[in-house]
Design an enzyme around this catalytic site. Structure first.
Site, PDB file in Angstrom:
ATOM      1  N   SER A 169      -9.490   1.548   3.189  1.00  0.00           N
ATOM      2  CA  SER A 169      -8.690   2.343   2.279  1.00  0.00           C
ATOM      3  C   SER A 169      -7.665   1.516   1.481  1.00  0.00           C
ATOM      4  O   SER A 169      -7.068   2.049   0.540  1.00  0.00           O
ATOM      5  CB  SER A 169      -7.946   3.427   3.048  1.00  0.00           C
ATOM      6  OG  SER A 169      -7.083   2.853   4.019  1.00  0.00           O
ATOM      7  N   LYS A 207       0.846  -1.205   0.000  1.00  0.00           N
ATOM      8  CA  LYS A 207       0.000   0.000   0.000  1.00  0.00           C
ATOM      9  C   LYS A 207       0.876   1.247   0.000  1.00  0.00           C
ATOM     10  O   LYS A 207       1.871   1.307   0.728  1.00  0.00           O
ATOM     11  CB  LYS A 207      -0.898  -0.038   1.243  1.00  0.00           C
ATOM     12  CG  LYS A 207      -1.935   1.075   1.331  1.00  0.00           C
ATOM     13  CD  LYS A 207      -2.797   0.881   2.577  1.00  0.00           C
ATOM     14  CE  LYS A 207      -3.925   1.891   2.685  1.00  0.00           C
ATOM     15  NZ  LYS A 207      -4.794   1.645   3.862  1.00  0.00           N
ATOM     16  N   SER A 232      -9.765  -0.721   7.294  1.00  0.00           N
ATOM     17  CA  SER A 232      -9.191  -0.570   5.950  1.00  0.00           C
ATOM     18  C   SER A 232      -8.419  -1.769   5.423  1.00  0.00           C
ATOM     19  O   SER A 232      -8.035  -1.778   4.251  1.00  0.00           O
ATOM     20  CB  SER A 232      -8.301   0.673   5.894  1.00  0.00           C
ATOM     21  OG  SER A 232      -9.084   1.830   5.947  1.00  0.00           O
TER      22      SER A 232
END
Lengths: 466, 70
Positions: free
Chosen positions: A149, A79, A173
């Site tokens: 997210s 990420k 997330s």
């Protein structure tokens, strides 16, 4: 079957035997990313040549019989909140387009030390402050959100662009996008995985952990990521076990708490049916399903937002006063609102949090239940233009609140939680259920998740976004 | 002592509160923030119903030994 369709464990076995090479495996994933990226836009950066160089280096070691572990030679993604030397950590924000990293985040360093091949950095909802990841689409239906997210990681792992990836979880997330993309997501206990070098959203709620296609793969990746790090003040100095060791020992005799409040309130009927079927499968596997009432349930969302908003605004204090126009509208509004929360409200949220923690500890004390089992999400992935859900009882809820609501208890309490796919809706979208355990009992929730996974074949299904 | 919930902030109140933190919000921004701030104030006010007694704040998760898995 293409190489990218293997699970991480299968790929590791074939790498170890010399049946395939790390370069072949990485080439397969990079080609798959090339096929799907136009539809998904999961990546901020695809490392390409660097990934192939890392794969070649891993291949030489593997060929010489020097196997570092279960992720040696395995393509993974990270990420884009995590620093990676020589690359920008954009956090998918214009605010950070020039934010170059001069060192690796702890989790990136651990992946490299384990011999993993990082194929790229994936999109996040801007600064991890949202659940939709608007840059990216869901591989099961590109009209839908991937969740967030960690939406880029989830989209890529589900689409077979790599075998596993790093996510972060402040209000769900890791688990929300994992559930919406048909993956396993494991949010470890607070302090179990270092956050050094990871852009923060909310220090007291942030966690880092794996998303993968199977429970075994997520457990193996957690074993690589976990460990003490003095640079993270939340880090805890405890031994890291082999999270797969008891994975197939079964769950006979375990007492699993099914909440009678909070989780099954405000939920889509189809998703509820799939979760109920999963709980029935756990019961058939020998667990006792015990009704439990969660303590202070009406306070969870207020505590989550009461902590997250001011902490996020504190992190962004300078940028909000110098480059506010570079933030997306939703994130800018959250950050501005967070500036206006009095300290007394923040402290009250922290005090309620302590009572919540004590209440959950009592539920899982000796003589109580061994874990809580509950829906990960109240509905499958929303369409990208959908802002509200309407529940069967007529109540309306924003999509953000609906998804965060089911995840936030494990952030507020810091308890470990794993989501595992539990089926598909008639529209072909996956949903999941989560198991929340005692502090540092990741091995226990892995065992529960694996016991269910062994009864189904959801992980064998693959989307084909083009 | 009155422990009542706060009223929904007006855009002017949002601007004044922002000024106190040295955050310049024009009226357009204040009107964007106001509905969300009203919602979060309402949620935070709901926490006043919890009897906190002498409960200290939990600044971050710290497991006690007794909480840990065996």
């Amino acid at each position: 079957m293409s190489l990218y369709d293997l699970t991480m464990a299968e790929a590791a076995a074939r790498l170890k035997s010399g049946d395939i090479s790390a370069v072949e495996l990485t080439e397969s994933c990079l080609a798959r990313i090339g096929e799907t990226e136009g539809a998904l836009n999961a990546y901020v950066t695809v490392t390409g040549e660097e990934a192939l160089e890392a794969a070649a280096a891993a291949g030489k070691e593997l060929a010489a019989g020097r196997v570092r572990g279960p992720m040696h030679g395995i393509p993974v993604c990270v990420k884009d909140l995590c620093d990676m030397t020589g690359l920008a950590t954009t956090a998918s924000s214009k605010v950070r387009h020039d934010h170059m990293a001069d060192s690796d985040a702890a989790v990136v360093a651990r992946l490299k030390d384990a011999g993993a091949v990082i194929v790229g950095k994936t999109h996040t909802h801007e600064f991890a402050y949202g659940i939709s990841t608007p840059t990216t689409r869901n591989p099961w239906n590109t009209d839908c959100i991937p969740g967030g997210s960690s939406g880029g990681t989830a989209a890529s792992v589900a689409a077979r662009g790599c075998f596993a990836g790093i996510g972060t979880d402040t209000g769900g997330s890791i688990r929300i996008p994992a559930a919406l993309c048909g993956l396993v997501g494991l949010k470890p206990t607070y302090g179990r995985v270092s956050r050094a070098g990871v852009t923060s959203l909310s220090w007291s709620l942030d966690h880092v952990g794996p998303l993968a296609r199977t429970v075994e793969d997520a457990a193996n990746m957690l074993g690589v990521l976990a460990g003490y790090d003095a640079r993270d003040p939340g880090s805890v100095d405890l031994p890291v076990p082999d999270y797969t060791a008891g994975m197939n020992d079964g769950i006979a005799g375990l007492r699993l708490g099914r909440p009678t409040n909070f989780y099954f309130d405000g939920m889509d009927d189809e998703a509820r049916g799939l979760v109920e079927a999963a709980l029935a499968a756990l019961q058939a596997a020998g667990a006792e399903i015990v009704p439990v009432e969660l303590p202070l349930a009406k306070t969870y969302m207020a505590v989550e937002f009461g902590l997250c908003l001011p902490e996020a605004s504190a992190y962004h204090e300078k940028e909000l006063r110098t480059r506010a126009d570079l933030y997306g509208e939703d994130v800018r509004t959250f950050l501005e609102a967070g500036e206006l929360i009095p300290a007394t409200d923040y402290i009250r949220a922290l005090r309620v949090r302590e009572q919540i923690k004590q209440g959950w500890a009592a539920l899982m004390a000796p003589g109580g239940v061994d874990a809580i089992v509950a829906p990960t999400v109240p509905a499958a992935a929303a369409r990208v233009d959908r802002d509200m859900f309407t529940w069967p009882d007529g109540e309306e809820e924003t999509t953000t609140n609906a998804y965060v609501r089911h995840s936030c208890p494990a952030n507020v309490t810091g308890l470990p939680s794993i989501t595992v796919p539990c089926g598909f809706t008639a529209a072909g979208l996956p949903v999941g259920f989560q198991t929340i355990g005692r502090p540092y009992a990741e091995a226990d929730i892995v065992r529960i998740a694996r016991s269910y996974e062994a009864t189904v074949d959801w992980s064998a299904r693959a989307p084909d976004p083009r | 002592m009155d422990f009542a919930n706060r009223p929904s902030p007006t855009p002017d109140a949002v601007i004044r509160a922002a000024n106190a933190t040295a955050l310049a919000l024009d009226r357009t921004r204040a009107e964007a923030v106001q509905p969300w701030l009203s919602t979060i104030y309402s949620a935070l006010d709901s926490l006043k119903a919890v009897d906190l007694g002498e409960t200290p704040p939990s600044f971050a998760f710290k497991s006690r030994k007794s909480d840990r898995a065996s």
